[in-house]
Structures are given as C-alpha cells and as structure tokens.
Scaffold this motif. Structure first.
Motif, PDB file in Angstrom:
ATOM      1  N   VAL A 184      -4.059   4.833  -5.437  1.00  0.00           N
ATOM      2  CA  VAL A 184      -4.477   3.509  -5.455  1.00  0.00           C
ATOM      3  C   VAL A 184      -5.635   3.196  -6.255  1.00  0.00           C
ATOM      4  O   VAL A 184      -5.540   1.966  -6.883  1.00  0.00           O
ATOM      5  N   HIS A 197      -8.935  -3.358  -0.509  1.00  0.00           N
ATOM      6  CA  HIS A 197      -9.688  -1.896  -0.731  1.00  0.00           C
ATOM      7  C   HIS A 197     -11.180  -1.982  -1.029  1.00  0.00           C
ATOM      8  O   HIS A 197     -11.854  -1.129  -0.900  1.00  0.00           O
ATOM      9  N   ASP A 245       0.823  -1.202  -0.035  1.00  0.00           N
ATOM     10  CA  ASP A 245       0.032  -0.046  -0.134  1.00  0.00           C
ATOM     11  C   ASP A 245       0.975   1.028  -0.039  1.00  0.00           C
ATOM     12  O   ASP A 245       0.531   2.352  -0.741  1.00  0.00           O
TER      13      ASP A 245
END
Length: 214
Positions: free
Chosen positions: A108, A69, A25
């Motif tokens: 992301v 996520h 991440d």
C-alpha cells in the motif's frame, strides 16, 4: 418523501464506494504499484467503465485510497502523540507508529508513494509525485498544529512549529522509504536514531501553559 429517497440513494452510493475501495485495497495489497484498473474492476465484480463512473480515472481512485489510508495513519499518530507518557517516549511512539504502518502494509505504501516499475504493464496514467506530495503536506500541517498547541517555542512559535512539522514528516518519509527498501537493522533501532536526531531543542522547550502538554 423525495428528501428521504435522496438520502437513501446517497447512503447506498457511499456504501458502494466503500465496497469498491475495499476491493481496490485487496488488489493493492497483492500487486502494489502495479495495481491496475482492470484488476480492481475484476476484484469488485464490475466492468472498468463502472469503476470510472465512481472515481473518474485512476487518479481519482488513488486520491480516494490516499485519503482513506492517510486518515487511518493520522489517527494512529494522534493516538501516539496523546499517549500518557513522557515526551521522549511519546516522540519514539509517534515515529514508531508511522514506521510500523508502512512496514505492515508495504505494498500500500509503495502504491501511494511510488510509480509502477517501467518494466511492468500499468495503466496508472498519473504522476504519483504530484498526488503524494499533498499527503505529506497534510501530515506536516497536522503535526505542526500539535506542536504549536503543546510546546512553548517563544515568539516565533508558529513559524518554528510549521518548520518542524514539515521537517519531521520529510525525515520520517525519507528515512522510512530507505529503511523499508534495505531493512539494514530492526525498526526499533531506526526509531531510536531518528528520536536522537530530533531531540535537541525539543528536549529543552517547555510545555505551553495553556496547552495539553507534550
């Protein structure tokens, strides 16, 4: 004794996997779609073969990050759908929950939904579209379930709910993708525009008598 030892080993492996995903991440937040297995391994303080041992390849790591996520995003959407307010505000809050999430972590989002720029060195080695499509389908099915449980759409309710669920997710994804790239106006304005587009029959349909309301 053997069972207890296996459980401890399993817990240790799960903890190590979480640590590696957190390292991934951090690299994705920094590098976006260009995040490489080399960079992720270096961030985690391990070699790339060890990273492969945990996830198989970058596709496996991608899928693990995607689940992580998507779970968080769906939790936010469910909370918005359960907000104690009127239906129009709930629709706007749900749209805003999705858009705020991709705005807060654009790198992301780009990693999950877009391949690296061809001009950049990358070891992705997988088709992003092939992996991202299941995420959107999962969101569409989750939203369809919420609609069918809460809104009275008549005898074809399940068919309509699935159509609406996948259609709304497709709209949020496409509009959000465009908006995130160009930022032509504030997020709040996009939320209002999309809610206006959705409102139609959703405004006139009643709640299911046996449902939690919407």
């Amino acid at each position: 004794m053997e069972t207890s030892q296996r459980e401890e080993q399993h817990k240790a492996a799960e903890q190590r996997r979480r640590e590696l995903l957190e390292a991934a991440d951090r690299v994705v937040l920094r590098d976006g779609p260009g995040a490489s297995m080399n960079a992720i391994a270096a961030e985690a303080g391990i070699t790339k073969p060890i990273l492969y041992r945990h996830f198989g390849d970058k596709g496996g790591l991608y899928r693990a990050l995607a689940v992580r996520h998507t779970d968080a995003l769906l939790a936010g959407l469910r909370a918005a759908l359960d907000a104690p307010t009127n239906r129009r505000e709930r629709v706007e809050t749900t749209l805003d929950s999705y858009l705020a999430a991709i705005e807060a972590r654009p790198q992301v989002y780009r990693f999950l939904m877009h391949p690296a720029d061809e001009s950049q060195p990358s070891d992705q080695g997988f088709d992003v579209g092939r992996h991202s499509a299941p995420l959107l389908r999962r969101m569409g099915e989750e939203l369809a379930q919420v609609i069918v449980e809460r809104v009275d759409l008549g005898p074809d309710g399940e068919e309509l709910a699935r159509t609406w669920g996948h259609g709304i997710v497709g709209m949020m994804h496409a509009a959000g993708d465009w908006w995130l790239r160009e930022r032509p106006f504030p997020r709040e304005q996009l939320v209002r525009h999309l809610a206006d587009l959705l409102w139609g029959r959703l405004a006139t349909s009643g709640d299911r008598a046996d449902g939690p309301g919407f």
